[in-house]
Design a protein around this motif. Structure first.
Motif, short mmCIF file in Angstrom:
data_model
loop_
_atom_site.label_atom_id
_atom_site.label_comp_id
_atom_site.label_asym_id
_atom_site.label_seq_id
_atom_site.Cartn_x
_atom_site.Cartn_y
_atom_site.Cartn_z
N ARG A 237 19.30 13.71 91.60
CA ARG A 237 19.36 14.13 93.00
C ARG A 237 19.58 15.62 93.10
NH1 ARG A 237 23.54 12.95 95.66
NH2 ARG A 237 24.82 11.90 94.12
N LEU A 238 20.47 16.12 92.26
CA LEU A 238 20.77 17.55 92.30
C LEU A 238 19.55 18.37 91.87
CD1 LEU A 238 22.77 19.81 92.74
CD2 LEU A 238 23.59 19.48 90.40
N ALA A 239 18.88 17.93 90.80
CA ALA A 239 17.68 18.65 90.34
C ALA A 239 16.62 18.67 91.44
CB ALA A 239 17.13 18.00 89.08
N ALA A 240 16.49 17.55 92.18
CA ALA A 240 15.54 17.49 93.27
C ALA A 240 15.91 18.46 94.39
CB ALA A 240 15.46 16.06 93.82
N ALA A 241 17.21 18.61 94.66
CA ALA A 241 17.66 19.54 95.69
C ALA A 241 17.30 20.98 95.32
CB ALA A 241 19.17 19.41 95.89
N PHE A 242 17.46 21.32 94.06
CA PHE A 242 17.09 22.66 93.62
C PHE A 242 15.58 22.88 93.73
CE2 PHE A 242 21.33 23.01 91.75
CZ PHE A 242 21.59 24.36 91.93
N ARG A 243 14.81 21.83 93.50
CA ARG A 243 13.36 21.97 93.60
C ARG A 243 12.90 22.08 95.05
NH1 ARG A 243 13.50 17.75 89.78
NH2 ARG A 243 12.72 16.26 91.33
N ARG A 244 13.76 21.74 96.02
CA ARG A 244 13.39 21.81 97.43
C ARG A 244 13.81 23.14 98.07
NH1 ARG A 244 12.66 16.90 100.26
NH2 ARG A 244 13.93 17.69 101.98
N LEU A 245 14.39 24.04 97.32
CA LEU A 245 14.77 25.35 97.85
C LEU A 245 13.51 26.16 98.17
CD1 LEU A 245 17.79 26.24 95.54
CD2 LEU A 245 17.87 25.62 97.97
N PRO A 246 13.64 27.19 99.00
CA PRO A 246 12.46 28.00 99.35
C PRO A 246 11.72 28.51 98.12
CG PRO A 246 14.30 28.55 100.78
CD PRO A 246 14.84 27.60 99.76
N ILE A 247 12.46 29.00 97.12
CA ILE A 247 11.87 29.29 95.82
C ILE A 247 12.40 28.21 94.88
CG2 ILE A 247 11.55 30.98 93.97
CD1 ILE A 247 12.40 33.16 95.91
#
Length: 506
Positions: free
Chosen positions: A416-426
């Protein structure tokens, strides 16, 4: 009011005409960004989806709906990301970053007509290879050079030009497969050659090559193992041994260096990787290698070597199908020019800069980032620093790992956390290893941009929390080469497959 709440017999709201809706002021900005045809297409979909609903004629609701529908079309599919995977030359994330000089040269070539195939001296037709061949010859010691769109194309072209319809001898220990199903036997077949295997997987001797040479032999080929290493009871034949035998029989030797490099990486404390100059000095007739890996330039396949062989290759009709365009040639020429001043390569070439970056510098950066990073995560995960080992990638030095420092996260729900980082603007791309989410900082070259978007992580974590995210499909990140467990010393041998599945926690 929905259809279910409407009184029986009541007339259904009708949408305005598409032409009228397209003139709504609320849609003017969207039309300016993506164009009227796409907005009209979205309006038709809105009218169909909301037909009979009370808000079908709601200008603001319609504008928001169209904005959302067209958001993906308006955004480029290739997006900038932070490659914190620990693989410097990550195939799935674009491999080498170009030097500023190469970027400027490429942009200039895109903006105007150029002398791509025009000779200013006599006003006649020129040759596009002339823009890069002199530099390749200077940097490798070769008599001649040419270039195509990638190294797979270079190998295919060399084999077809020099050995079509005849036999090519290759050691069994060099019949490699790399990412994207590039397999030497298949390339041989597509090039119209007949493969003759000699030796065994782990041991090949000079006598094996000698006994395989026959009247139908056209060439002998050596192939860099790229993504694996055979160690222990192993034997291979060096170019210094093989070239005299081949030349005695009147045969050319082709060597595919894979990643290839124009400088000795030991200058920056890295393990030695065979250089194109070393291969030419050993007498190899045709050397092929990539432009977008260790060389640090744009995607290209480079061929250097003996003049007669290179001229045959350049005249092959297949060369036109594989040739480089003016933009890549401009970027490649600018990249090669940087090698004339090797002492400044680590300053000017991003690939060398990342590979040569001192661990002390990476550690200092990690300590600066940790407070803001830990604050952005909140209480659900624990953040810290971890000494890690990364890799060069793209088949270069598969056994030797690069010491580095990573921002490390432990706790439940790392996916879940890795997915959140992948959803950042960059999007931030890391890796999960040993129940830890790691962000290797060796390649983080824009610290301010990384820090600036951390504050946007909290809403993403809320959206992806177990309560909010139940039933949603978890996103998946860019694929990265499979990786071994964290080691205290280099492994005895492992395989890096370009384009392999992401490393996952056990």
């Amino acid at each position: 009011m929905s259809r279910a709440d409407r009184a029986p017999g009541a007339s259904l709201p009708r949408p305005p005409s598409i032409d009228r809706m397209a003139k709504w002021p609320a849609l003017a900005s969207l039309i300016g960004r993506v164009g009227r045809p796409l907005v009209v297409e979205a309006l038709r979909a809105w009218a169909d989806a909301r037909r009979g609903e009370a808000d079908v004629a709601d200008e603001q609701a319609c504008a928001r709906w169209c904005e959302h529908r067209l958001a993906d079309l308006a955004r480029p599919s290739q997006r900038r990301v932070f490659n914190l995977t620990g693989t410097v030359l990550h195939t799935n994330l674009g491999r080498a970053l170009l030097a500023e000089e190469a970027i400027e040269a490429a942009v200039a070539a895109m903006r105007s007509p150029t002398t791509l195939e025009y000779d200013l001296a006599d006003g006649g037709r020129g040759e596009r290879d002339d823009h890069i061949a002199p530099w390749l010859c200077r940097l490798t010691g070769a008599e001649a050079a040419t270039a195509v769109n990638n190294n797979a194309g270079a190998v295919l072209l060399a084999l077809n030009a020099l050995a079509a319809g005849r036999e090519v001898i290759v050691s069994r220990g060099e019949l490699i497969e790399i990412g994207g199903a590039f397999r030497i036997p298949d390339i041989m077949a597509r090039a119209g050659c007949r493969l003759v295997e000699v030796g065994t997987t782990n041991r090949t001797h000079l006598r094996d090559y000698a006994s395989a040479i026959g009247p139908d032999t056209a060439a002998i080929m050596k192939v860099h193992p790229s993504n694996y290493a055979v160690q222990g009871f192993a034997k291979s034949v060096s170019a210094a041994e093989l070239v005299p035998l081949a030349h005695e029989k009147g045969l050319p030797v082709i060597e595919d260096l894979g990643s290839g490099t124009l400088v000795d990486l030991e200058s920056w404390g890295l393990p030695h990787e065979p250089t194109a100059r070393e291969a030419i000095a050993a007498g190899i007739d045709v050397v092929t290698f990539s432009g977008d890996k260790l060389l640090g330039g744009p995607q290209a396949g480079l061929l250097v070597g003996q003049r007669a062989c290179i001229e045959r290759i350049a005249k092959n009709p297949m060369k036109r199908a594989l040739r480089l365009d003016k933009v890549r040639l401009a970027a490649l020429e600018a990249t090669l020019r940087l090698y004339a001043d090797p002492g400044r390569l680590a300053e000017r070439l991003p690939t060398i800069r990342a590979l040569a970056r001192p661990v002390t510098e990476i550690h200092a950066q990690a300590e600066r980032l940790l407070p803001a990073f830990a604050k952005a995560l909140g209480a659900e995960w624990k953040a810290g620093l971890k000494q890690v080992r990364g890799q060069i990638g793209s088949g270069a030095l598969p056994v030797d790992l690069l010491p580095s420092v990573a921002l490390a996260v432990t706790g439940r729900g790392l996916d879940r956390l890795a997915a959140a980082f992948r959803r950042l603007p960059i999007p931030v791309i890391g890796r999960i290893e040993d129940d830890t989410l790691l962000f290797d900082l060796r390649t983080l070259d824009d610290e301010p941009a990384f820090v600036a978007q951390l504050e946007q992580l909290a809403p993403e974590l809320f959206l992806l929390s177990p309560e909010r995210g139940r039933g949603r499909e978890r996103g998946r990140g860019a694929r990265e080469p499979s990786r071994p467990p964290l080691l205290t010393s280099p492994p005895s041998g492992r395989e890096e497959h370009e384009g392999a599945s992401p490393a996952k926690k056990p």
